[in-house]
Scaffold this active site. Structure first.
Site, mmCIF file in Angstrom:
data_model
loop_
_atom_site.group_PDB
_atom_site.id
_atom_site.type_symbol
_atom_site.label_atom_id
_atom_site.label_comp_id
_atom_site.label_asym_id
_atom_site.label_seq_id
_atom_site.Cartn_x
_atom_site.Cartn_y
_atom_site.Cartn_z
ATOM 1 N N ARG A 199 0.859 -1.194 0.000
ATOM 2 C CA ARG A 199 0.000 0.000 0.000
ATOM 3 C C ARG A 199 0.888 1.233 0.000
ATOM 4 O O ARG A 199 1.739 1.397 0.849
ATOM 5 C CB ARG A 199 -0.848 -0.003 1.273
ATOM 6 C CG ARG A 199 -1.428 1.337 1.649
ATOM 7 C CD ARG A 199 -2.632 1.630 0.850
ATOM 8 N NE ARG A 199 -3.251 2.882 1.259
ATOM 9 C CZ ARG A 199 -4.543 3.105 1.151
ATOM 10 N NH1 ARG A 199 -5.319 2.153 0.673
ATOM 11 N NH2 ARG A 199 -5.081 4.219 1.502
ATOM 12 N N ARG A 229 -3.106 5.196 -5.231
ATOM 13 C CA ARG A 229 -2.753 4.131 -4.266
ATOM 14 C C ARG A 229 -2.730 2.794 -5.002
ATOM 15 O O ARG A 229 -3.484 2.580 -5.971
ATOM 16 C CB ARG A 229 -3.734 4.098 -3.104
ATOM 17 C CG ARG A 229 -5.165 3.716 -3.438
ATOM 18 C CD ARG A 229 -6.009 4.791 -4.000
ATOM 19 N NE ARG A 229 -5.900 6.065 -3.334
ATOM 20 C CZ ARG A 229 -6.570 6.375 -2.223
ATOM 21 N NH1 ARG A 229 -7.349 5.487 -1.661
ATOM 22 N NH2 ARG A 229 -6.459 7.551 -1.699
ATOM 23 N N ASP A 244 -6.846 -0.037 -2.213
ATOM 24 C CA ASP A 244 -7.734 0.512 -1.192
ATOM 25 C C ASP A 244 -8.794 -0.540 -0.888
ATOM 26 O O ASP A 244 -9.401 -1.057 -1.847
ATOM 27 C CB ASP A 244 -8.446 1.725 -1.787
ATOM 28 C CG ASP A 244 -8.450 2.897 -0.845
ATOM 29 O OD1 ASP A 244 -7.713 2.882 0.150
ATOM 30 O OD2 ASP A 244 -9.178 3.839 -1.103
ATOM 31 N N ASP A 292 -12.142 -0.822 1.418
ATOM 32 C CA ASP A 292 -13.041 -0.089 2.319
ATOM 33 C C ASP A 292 -14.260 -0.944 2.655
ATOM 34 O O ASP A 292 -14.922 -1.464 1.739
ATOM 35 C CB ASP A 292 -13.548 1.199 1.637
ATOM 36 C CG ASP A 292 -12.467 2.255 1.473
ATOM 37 O OD1 ASP A 292 -11.564 2.321 2.322
ATOM 38 O OD2 ASP A 292 -12.518 3.002 0.475
HETATM 39 N N1 LIG Z 1 -12.807 6.480 -9.487
HETATM 40 C C1 LIG Z 1 -12.261 6.538 -8.267
HETATM 41 N N2 LIG Z 1 -11.952 7.745 -7.745
HETATM 42 C C2 LIG Z 1 -11.401 7.770 -6.509
HETATM 43 N N3 LIG Z 1 -11.000 8.843 -5.751
HETATM 44 C C3 LIG Z 1 -10.517 8.352 -4.605
HETATM 45 S S1 LIG Z 1 -9.893 9.298 -3.351
HETATM 46 N N4 LIG Z 1 -10.584 6.992 -4.580
HETATM 47 C C4 LIG Z 1 -10.146 6.121 -3.495
HETATM 48 C C5 LIG Z 1 -11.370 5.695 -2.731
HETATM 49 O O1 LIG Z 1 -11.074 5.178 -1.485
HETATM 50 C C6 LIG Z 1 -11.139 6.598 -5.764
HETATM 51 C C7 LIG Z 1 -11.483 5.336 -6.333
HETATM 52 O O2 LIG Z 1 -11.295 4.236 -5.756
HETATM 53 N N5 LIG Z 1 -12.036 5.369 -7.584
#
Ligand SMILES: Nc1nc2nc(S)n(CCO)c2c(=O)[nH]1
Length: 159
Positions: free
Chosen positions: A84, A93, A96, A98
């Site tokens: 990570r 990243r 992720d 969640d």
């Molecule tokens: N399309 C998209 N946009 C995002 N912006 C963030 S911050 N994230 C991280 C969300 O935890 C994302 C994502 O996973 N996908």
């Protein structure tokens, strides 16, 4: 396994698909977690911090004997083991993980908020979630998922 949870996965650095698939393998490998269903993998425009590359996103359904907090700990360990990297809070990243939903519980703590506080504004979460459970009800959202998805301006950012 007596608890049901939905987990959102995302990656936008490196071999994104490999990170997602390895994360699912590690989750499935855990003795107290069973992966029940996985959505398709969606390529999505970044939302929030938009100056970054496209994400791959998906949602999985798991059953587990773990508490929500123990599940969180397992997911955080998997993020670390899959190197990570998150230099910027909302930035790129490798992985992720969640927790979106845990049974039909409302959890509000420093460590964990469930339902995920931003899930209702994220087409990259709601579309894969709806794919694997069209009739899911979210304790903090009155409208049907399909209505919210239709209202989300960035749904075209999910393909
Ligand atoms: N399309 C998209 N946009 C995002 N912006 C963030 S911050 N994230 C991280 C969300 O935890 C994302 C994502 O996973 N996908």
């Amino acid at each position: 396994m007596k608890n049901e949870a939905y987990v959102a996965l995302g990656s936008n650095i490196g071999n994104r698909e490999e990170y997602l698939l390895k994360a699912i393998q590690k989750i499935q490998f855990h003795p107290s977690i069973n992966v029940e269903n996985v959505s398709s993998i969606y390529e999505t425009e970044p939302v929030g911090y938009t100056d970054q590359t496209e994400f791959l996103n998906m949602v999985i359904k798991v059953s587990t004997d773990l508490s929500a907090f123990d599940l969180l700990e397992v997911l955080q360990d998997i993020e670390i083991h899959l190197d990570r990297k998150r230099e910027v809070r909302w930035g790129p990243r490798t992985l992720d993980l969640d927790i979106l939903l845990y049974n039909h519980e409302n959890i509000v703590t420093e460590l964990l908020v469930v339902p995920h506080p931003r899930m209702h504004e994220r087409a990259f979460v709601l579309i894969p979630l709806c794919e694997i459970n069209k009739s899911i009800s979210i304790p903090t959202i009155e409208e049907p998922l399909s209505t919210i998805i239709d209202q989300l301006s960035d749904k075209e950012g999910v393909r």
